[in-house]
Design a protein around this motif. Sequence first.
Motif, short mmCIF file in Angstrom:
data_model
loop_
_atom_site.label_atom_id
_atom_site.label_comp_id
_atom_site.label_asym_id
_atom_site.label_seq_id
_atom_site.Cartn_x
_atom_site.Cartn_y
_atom_site.Cartn_z
N THR A 336 0.95 -64.34 -40.09
CA THR A 336 1.29 -63.44 -41.19
C THR A 336 2.49 -63.97 -41.92
N ARG A 338 5.10 -63.55 -44.98
CA ARG A 338 5.67 -62.57 -45.91
C ARG A 338 6.09 -63.26 -47.20
N GLN A 393 -2.56 -64.30 -43.12
CA GLN A 393 -2.47 -62.95 -43.65
C GLN A 393 -1.23 -62.92 -44.56
N MET A 395 1.67 -60.87 -46.49
CA MET A 395 2.35 -59.59 -46.36
C MET A 395 3.44 -59.45 -47.43
N GLY A 433 -1.45 -57.37 -46.65
CA GLY A 433 -0.82 -56.19 -46.06
C GLY A 433 0.54 -55.92 -46.67
N GLY A 434 1.17 -54.85 -46.20
CA GLY A 434 2.47 -54.48 -46.75
C GLY A 434 3.42 -54.03 -45.66
N MET A 435 4.69 -54.13 -45.95
CA MET A 435 5.71 -53.69 -45.01
C MET A 435 6.14 -52.26 -45.30
N LEU A 452 -4.56 -51.65 -48.73
CA LEU A 452 -4.15 -52.81 -47.95
C LEU A 452 -4.93 -52.95 -46.65
N SER A 456 2.92 -53.39 -41.55
CA SER A 456 3.91 -53.84 -40.58
C SER A 456 5.20 -53.05 -40.82
#
Length: 576
Positions: A336, A338, A393, A395, A433-435, A452, A456
């Motif tokens: 993942t 970011r 992935q 993020m 995905g997103g935080m 999403l 995380s």
Amino acid sequence: MAFTLHGLPVSQGIAIGQVHLVSHALLEVNHYHVPPKHLADELTRLDDALATVQGELIGLKASASSGTSHNEVGAFVDLQLMMLSDPMLIDAARKLIESRRCNTEWALVQQMELVVEQFRQIEDPYLRERQADVVQVVERLVKVLLGHPGHLPPKRRDGLGTVVVAHDLSPADTIGFRDHNISGFVTDVGGPTSHTAIVARSLSIPAVVGLHHIRDLVEDGELIIVDGTRGVAIVDPDETVVQEYRLRRSELELEKSKLNRLKDTRATTLDGENVNLLANIEGPKDLPQVKAVGSDGVGLYRTEFLFIGRDTLPDEDEQYEAYRAVLKAMPSKPVTIRTFDVGADKALNGNQGRNEPNPALGLRAVRYSLAEPKMFMTQLRALLRASAHGRLQIMVPMLAHAHEIDQCLTLIEKAKTELRAEKVKFNEAVPVGGMIEVPAAALSLGMFIRRLSFLSIGTNDLIQYTLAIDRSDESVVHLYDPLHPAVLKLISGTIQAGVRFGVPVSVCGEMAGDPAYTELLLGMGLRNFSMHPAHILGVKQQVLRADVGELAPRVQRILKMDEPARVREAVERLGS
């Protein structure tokens, strides 16, 4: 007479040894006038000191190349080498010598204070602590100018280790530690992301920082105990205390040896729940440590470290190579990555940024990315290209609004369209995905789950924003509480929403790597933990001992509590 000081524990373990004081040269700088006829000589002194320190740093970096921590130390030394040619520091000091007719040491310190003040305005704790680079490189220059660069003591033959006590330590200071039987160190200043902390962890040397005035309170040769787990330094202890800590140190070493046996054991609870233990990394240099502990993948690759501390931004090819290296090294395991978590208050590309009244609430993370679409697109293209080489992935950090998610997804689709037109291979179905780092996100999860593929939880920022606490500010750090009832409700609510809607949720903040919270998070329903590689085996041991079926109802009772003291007591009892 024995006495105890309390600071911040930043590297676990126990050290018992004799004090070696490292001088704080900046305290010895005087200001004096230089006659006009000697100004040229004064400038030559500056140039000679620069050449000497540059040579020392290059030599130290070369000597570090064979050590286990050479990646971390090498990066810091590179940054200090860059500062030796920084116009804001060196050229400005040279102009000060000429205009004020002052001595070189004083000019360097004056300019250092101006540069440090700019760093203090930066919100991000890691970047703000990079002011230590400026101070340390100037101190190194001053030591050369004053004629006492200072050296570590020779390796002891009496069985006792040496505990370095300093106002602060640079990574260059630490390179020779492994050759001098250095068993621990303590400093007046520093925090969890300071150089002292980072290098201590990479060398597995016990360390306590933020002790304020310990350097003024101890003498060379005094016996000292450093408890890097509890954040305690005991000066001149009696024999009973020494024996107690020797026994505790032996127990810790035995426990560490046992943990290494768990490397190839699958993280599964007593009642058969599989748990993924992933690593947080800053780049390809961290991969050996990730593999050494048998990580299930990479849960957080902090790409901002590709951007920080350089004159030019990394282009698409450079980023692609960095991302690809990690993906290829982790075949069949998720990685993942970011998108860069930087802000306009952070100096990128030599730009000092905007003056924001409150950078923590300003243009940072995803907001900065969307404000700089060209820069963001370069990163997205590099990420998509790298996706052809593994289980990538993507993020996005610090999301709070639906339109931010939509804009990011639109830019990703645009990058895909460009790459298709160029016939460049990439994974068409790369998960995005997103935080969850701000309370607004944790309280409006529907719009995230609809858009999403995974979430995380960044507990460091989530706690900070929920409690309005700057975790790097020593004056309020005691109020930073991961077990505050409001924080626990936000974390649990996010995890349960993921379970309910089939969206994977991980925790990638410090809580994930602390075994004290493992049972709590398991009981909330968490099955994906991401942490510093050094913490993986300790957390795995807790997972193997846990029974989720028994933990879940106990955790639900904890979540109904609203008294912090009761919450803490109940969490401590979970492991019993």
